[in-house]
Design a protein around this motif. Structure first.
Motif, PDB file in Angstrom:
ATOM      1  N   LYS A 141     -10.159  15.412 -22.757  1.00 56.74           N
ATOM      2  CA  LYS A 141      -9.843  14.146 -22.102  1.00 56.74           C
ATOM      3  C   LYS A 141     -10.402  14.121 -20.680  1.00 56.74           C
TER       4      LYS A 141
ATOM      5  N   ASP B 290      -3.434   7.557 -27.332  1.00 57.65           N
ATOM      6  CA  ASP B 290      -4.352   6.585 -27.926  1.00 57.65           C
ATOM      7  C   ASP B 290      -3.541   5.781 -28.928  1.00 57.65           C
TER       8      ASP B 290
ATOM      9  N   GLU C  52      -9.252   3.752 -33.039  1.00 63.64           N
ATOM     10  CA  GLU C  52      -8.589   3.668 -31.742  1.00 63.64           C
ATOM     11  C   GLU C  52      -8.848   2.312 -31.083  1.00 63.64           C
TER      12      GLU C  52
HETATM   13 MG    MG Z   1     -10.598   6.867 -26.002  1.00 63.31          MG
END
Ligand code: MG
Ligand code: 4AD
Length: 432
Positions: free
Chosen positions: A328, A346, A355
């Motif tokens: 991330k 998400d 997503e």
């Molecule tokens: Mg993303």
């Protein structure tokens, strides 16, 4: 005689009106011609009865070619047999401009052909319906955030920062400096949240994605709310309320478009029930492993088959919480008791749409962030303004980004994100 738009038919039943329209299709017998018309607001039928109009009007109607623009005059009538519900009993037709050999005929065409003709394809009924839904989602977005006291703030498009990693940046010259097209307005929205409390942006973002998938655009629109004095749990509540509000708004205001697309409204209704389920990244990995996914290990990012499997385990959109720190971006808040995960989520849409939201609580500790910026290979000088936000009255804050086109694709129930934006920019396609 008033010129109207067909969408206002309800107010004009029984009246003689004039409508500016294009001929989408037609069929005729010796005695009657049915024109399939569109006026920009909807598709509707025009009926010309030979015995009721001058002979030249009937002949003209029979000979109109596809996409000829016309002014039609006649009476608005209810028509319970059609999806739209109204038709016009035509008494006169005036040609505005002829159209010859329109390339998109009622037969089936291949995707490449349609994409090459996107400037014309937009006129077709399915594309028209998707754009109506997009428009409603845009409208409802402003309504939702205005109702909840968010201030709209516009981050820059040309920037010096790379919030979402440096691999898919669009670089350009900015006089004698380098600049990038914005991947996300987030860092600027964090500054804005410290000035206005609750803010949202709505603008184009750019990613030089090398992947050719049903979910990736090179240029897409993102809505990025950012909230001061807000922890991740409260942000998740805003996210689910916002998404449920979008679905409800489309149900309320786009019935005709949903019918054109044959989208099941009962299914959409289930997406307005709150709360949405939440599952941790750890549990999602467990779930996949238990169900025969041998291709994923703790620490990996999910691919689309993984996301689809997780989504199919729930009936509503699902939040996946607290991903590994290593996959991330640099700005996410570390977990209070674990080194290896960050405070993020998400939102995965149902039915395999993937997503639609990425969000997180933001790190507030100056030294931690500085370390993160360095370890992600970013130039600390370019982020000094961002670090200032942690020097002068730093507060807990959280935010998220919703991808407009993925959301439109999901709510519309269409196959590919390229149909959710008027003029898609795709890998190797910048035309038309
Ligand atoms: Mg993303
Ligand atoms: O998950 P992403 O990368 O998150 C961010 O950019 C954060 N800075 C947002 C924030 O916290 N303010 O992107 C957010 C969303 C994704 O969930 C997806 O819906 C969409 O943007 N998205 C794309 N949509 C179409 N094509 C692409 N190439 C996309 N990349 C991301």
């Amino acid at each position: 005689m008033e010129q109207i738009q067909i969408i206002d038919s309800k107010k004009h039943v029984g009246e003689i009106v004039t409508i500016g329209a294009w001929v989408a299709n037609k069929r005729s017998s010796g005695k009657i011609a049915f024109l399939q018309l569109r006026d920009g607001t909807a598709f509707f039928q025009g009926v010309v009865v030979k015995s009721e109009v001058p002979e030249e009007v009937f002949q003209m109607a029979k000979n109109l070619s596809q996409e000829t623009s016309i002014l039609v005059t006649g009476e608005i009538r209810e028509d319970s047999r059609s999806k739209f519900g109204y038709e016009i009993g035509i008494t006169n037709i005036e040609v505005v401009s002829e159209s010859h050999d329109y390339p998109i005929t009622p037969k089936e065409h291949g995707t490449d052909f349609l994409m090459d003709h996107r400037h014309l394809w937009l006129r077709s009924s399915r594309q028209h319906a998707v754009m109506q839904i997009r428009n409603e989602i845009i409208r409802a977005t402003y309504e939702f955030f205005n109702n909840n006291q968010f201030v709209k703030i516009d981050p820059p498009i040309l920037t010096g920062s790379a919030p979402e990693g440096t691999t898919d940046l669009f670089e350009t010259n900015y006089f004698d400096q380098k600049a990038y097209l914005s991947q996300s307005g987030q860092l600027y929205m964090e500054a804005a949240a410290m000035a206005f409390g609750k803010v949202f942006s709505f603008g184009p973002t750019f990613r030089a994605e090398k992947s050719k998938t049903r979910r990736h655009l090179i240029e897409f629109w993102m809505i990025e709310p950012e909230m001061a004095f807000t922890h991740q749990e409260e942000s998740l509540e805003v996210q689910e309320q916002y998404v449920a509000f979008l679905v409800q708004s489309v149900l309320d205001n786009c019935e005709y478009a949903l019918d054109v697309l044959e989208r099941d409204k009962e299914v959409l209704k289930t997406y307005t029930k709150l709360p949405f389920p939440r599952i941790t990244y750890d549990d999602a990995i467990e779930l996949l492993k238990k169900n025969g996914f041998d291709d994923i290990e703790w620490g990996d990012d999910f691919g689309s088959p993984h996301e689809t499997f997780i989504a199919n385990s729930f009936e509503q959109p699902v939040f996946i919480l607290n991903y590994p720190k290593a996959i991330k971006p640099f700005y996410m808040k570390p977990h209070p008791t674990r080194e290896d995960v960050v405070i993020c989520a998400d939102m995965i849409a149902p039915e395999g749409y993937g997503e639609i939201i990425g969000g997180s609580e933001r790190a507030t500790d100056y030294d931690f962030l500085l370390e993160q910026i360095k370890s992600h290979g970013l130039d600390e000088k370019e982020y000094s303004w961002y670090l200032d936000l942690r020097k002068y009255g730093s507060v807990p804050h959280s935010g998220f980004g919703l991808g407009l086109e993925r959301t439109v694709t999901w709510i519309s129930g269409i196959d590919h994100v390229r149909e959710a934006i008027p003029f898609p920019r795709l890998l190797n396609r910048i035309y038309p």
